[in-house]
Scaffold this active site. Structure first.
Site, PDB file in Angstrom:
ATOM      1  N   THR A 356      75.819  27.667  53.996  1.00  0.00           N
ATOM      2  CA  THR A 356      75.170  26.864  55.374  1.00  0.00           C
ATOM      3  C   THR A 356      73.815  25.867  54.713  1.00  0.00           C
ATOM      4  O   THR A 356      73.363  26.101  54.203  1.00  0.00           O
ATOM      5  CB  THR A 356      74.830  27.901  56.025  1.00  0.00           C
ATOM      6  OG1 THR A 356      76.370  28.430  56.227  1.00  0.00           O
ATOM      7  CG2 THR A 356      73.989  27.556  57.878  1.00  0.00           C
ATOM      8  N   VAL A 357      73.805  25.106  55.819  1.00  0.00           N
ATOM      9  CA  VAL A 357      72.512  24.389  55.903  1.00  0.00           C
ATOM     10  C   VAL A 357      71.758  24.590  57.262  1.00  0.00           C
ATOM     11  O   VAL A 357      72.388  24.556  58.245  1.00  0.00           O
ATOM     12  CB  VAL A 357      72.528  22.540  56.009  1.00  0.00           C
ATOM     13  CG1 VAL A 357      73.192  22.570  54.451  1.00  0.00           C
ATOM     14  CG2 VAL A 357      73.426  22.150  56.572  1.00  0.00           C
TER      15      VAL A 357
END
Length: 537
Positions: A356-357
């Site tokens: 995830t970012v």
């Protein structure tokens, strides 16, 4: 009991909080942060900058997110906080019966079965349409540039890319996954740190999304390629599934923690877990951060909240207990009463009514954005749509095969989702966006940085740099090597099964931007556990 898992040297923290007046973008990748800042300098607002940064991250950090992933956002603009849920639904034609007939006893991690409709392109287009100042095509230009011209792989990115390649090489066989290797390992290996990687297909896909405001992805040429790939491999995704997708504007949920409102996206996300834990913890007094009392109660509250989350969270309209019930003070008091001096085995309660970012962006106009997107488990399903560079997510892996479970797999349903953006306000005024990415670490990271900020007065960088813990299951808790060892020992004496980890990246990666209400000055922090940077002017 304490064990140590040594895989690398402890990271060194040397950064200070960053201050600026005109704009700020904080991400886990320097090139992406700079892309957002460039958009601000071209006349875009924080929403434009967030979109540009998010799109750029699909190129420069593909180990954590992609065009084929989901996204959520909290946007403060014109005196109000808005929530966007751009998570996709399962294909209408999938079901537990269908999977059982095909021989599945559980939902696999890879292949077409766990693929849900991607929501990230729809999120970019919707945010741009409602709040942006610049055309989406212009906002996506930095991402197109890096995809076409290439960029040098950064240290943390290279490390995770190498791990993903080895994992896929050992576990993914057949033509179904060949396009992933063609796209992300074109030389028969993962690109090395400092090596330039590019993807012409990725660039063309981003151009198409920009020119059509994502219509091509859901109802045009890109949708046709996705559906064709699905049909050729007996996947469940159809043209109707893609065409029906629409991002959803939602009312953010909150709890008041010591005078501050902490905001999250409502279920199907797990932000509710963070708010539940804070609801429990606000009934205690904490004198010092590094004390056994603080850590023990944090861990116990987190365990209870996760137990509730796993039992109760799915699409909000399908939940058996309303969000308001789970966040009620009465229920928080009931759960708080279970915490004593010994580590407990968590069980869900039953409230009654009473890869995830993450990025943060802010501008000089007062707009602030908390944005998160992900493919899940790194590169996601292992599938890349031929000729597009689109790596498809595997969010459907979180569905349950238990027909009685609230999050049981059904066609056209949103699953329990891990990615969550956070936002902080006080007296109806914005303090700012915050988030910590990393699977089920995310609500735990939210609780820790919120308490570091509110209870212990740490600035954004210090709040992020502070050693973290992570509850895993039962009584098992992992702590970083920089975590106070005498407190780790005391936690073990209280019955916690403590494991000291020397690998910092398993404890999430966060960003924070706060705004000084008097001067309007922005102060930001970025994750020291990765390649993060705060770009500002």
């Amino acid at each position: 009991m304490i064990t140590t898992n040594s895989t690398s040297y402890p990271y060194a923290v040397t950064r200070k909080a960053t201050y600026a007046k005109n704009g700020m973008v904080a991400t886990s990748q320097p090139l992406a942060s700079q892309a957002g800042l460039d958009i601000l300098k071209k006349g875009g607002n924080a929403i434009d900058a967030a979109i540009a940064t998010a799109a750029c991250l699909t190129v420069v950090e593909p180990t954590s997110n992609g065009i084929g992933g989901d996204a959520f956002a909290l946007v403060w603009t014109k005196g109000k906080l808005h929530g966007l849920n751009a998570s996709g639904r399962s294909p209408k034609g999938i079901s537990i019966d269908a999977l059982e007939e095909a021989g599945y006893e559980e939902i696999p991690k890879y292949g077409w079965v766990p693929v849900t409709v991607p929501g990230a392109p729809g999120a970019w287009a919707e945010l741009s349409k409602r709040f942006g100042k610049l055309p989406l095509e212009e906002v996506l230009e930095p991402a197109v540039h890096y995809a076409e011209e290439g960029f040098p792989v950064s240290p943390t990115l290279g490390k995770f890319w190498g791990k993903a390649f080895q994992n896929f090489k050992e576990g993914l066989d057949g033509d179904l996954f060949s396009e992933w290797f063609n796209t992300f390992a074109p030389k028969g290996r993962a690109p090395e740190v400092g090596e330039v990687w590019s993807s012409h297909d990725h660039a063309e896909t981003l151009r198409s999304i920009g020119k059509t405001n994502a219509e091509s992805f859901y109802r045009g040429e890109l949708a046709e390629k996705i559906v064709s790939f699905s049909e050729q491999n007996k996947g469940y995704m159809t043209a109707e599934d893609l065409a029906d997708f629409q991002p959803e504007w939602v009312d953010p949920i909150r709890t008041n923690y010591r005078g501050y409102d902490v905001w999250e996206i409502p279920p199907n996300g797990q932000g509710l877990i963070a708010l539940q834990a804070l609801n429990i913890l606000k009934g205690f007094e904490f004198v010092a951060k590094d004390s056994i009392n603080t850590y023990h109660k944090q861990i116990e509250a987190m365990k209870l909240s996760f137990a509730d989350g796993e039992k109760h969270i799915t699409e909000e309209q399908r939940m058996k207990h309303a969000t308001e019930e789970l966040l009620s003070d009465t229920y928080a008091e009931e759960r708080r009463s279970l915490i004593n001096e010994e580590a407990l085995l968590p069980e869900a309660g039953d409230p009654v009514m009473s890869g995830t970012v993450y990025l943060a962006a802010a501008d000089s106009e007062g707009n602030m954005v908390s944005f998160i997107q992900s493919n899940y488990m790194g590169f996601g399903s292992g599938l890349v749509v031929p000729g597009t560079g689109i790596a498809l997510q595997n969010r459907g892996h979180n569905f349950s095969m238990d027909r009685k479970h609230v999050n049981a797999l059904e066609g056209g349903k949103k699953t329990y989702h891990t990615i969550i953006p956070g936002f902080l306000t006080k007296d109806d005024q914005p303090v700012g966006p915050f988030g910590v990415m990393g699977g089920f670490m995310q609500p735990q990271g939210h609780v820790q940085v919120v308490m570091n900020t509110i209870d212990f007065g740490l600035n954004p960088q210090a709040a992020l740099d502070a050693p973290r813990w992570q509850w895993i299951k039962d009584k098992k808790v992992e702590v970083e090597n920089t975590f106070p060892h005498h407190i780790a020992q005391e936690l073990a004496e209280k019955g916690h099964d403590i494991s000291i980890q020397l690998e910092p990246n398993s404890f999430g990666r966060g960003q924070i931007i706060w705004r000084d209400p008097r001067s309007g000055v922005l102060v930001g922090g970025t994750e020291s556990r990765t390649d993060g940077t705060t770009a500002c002017w």
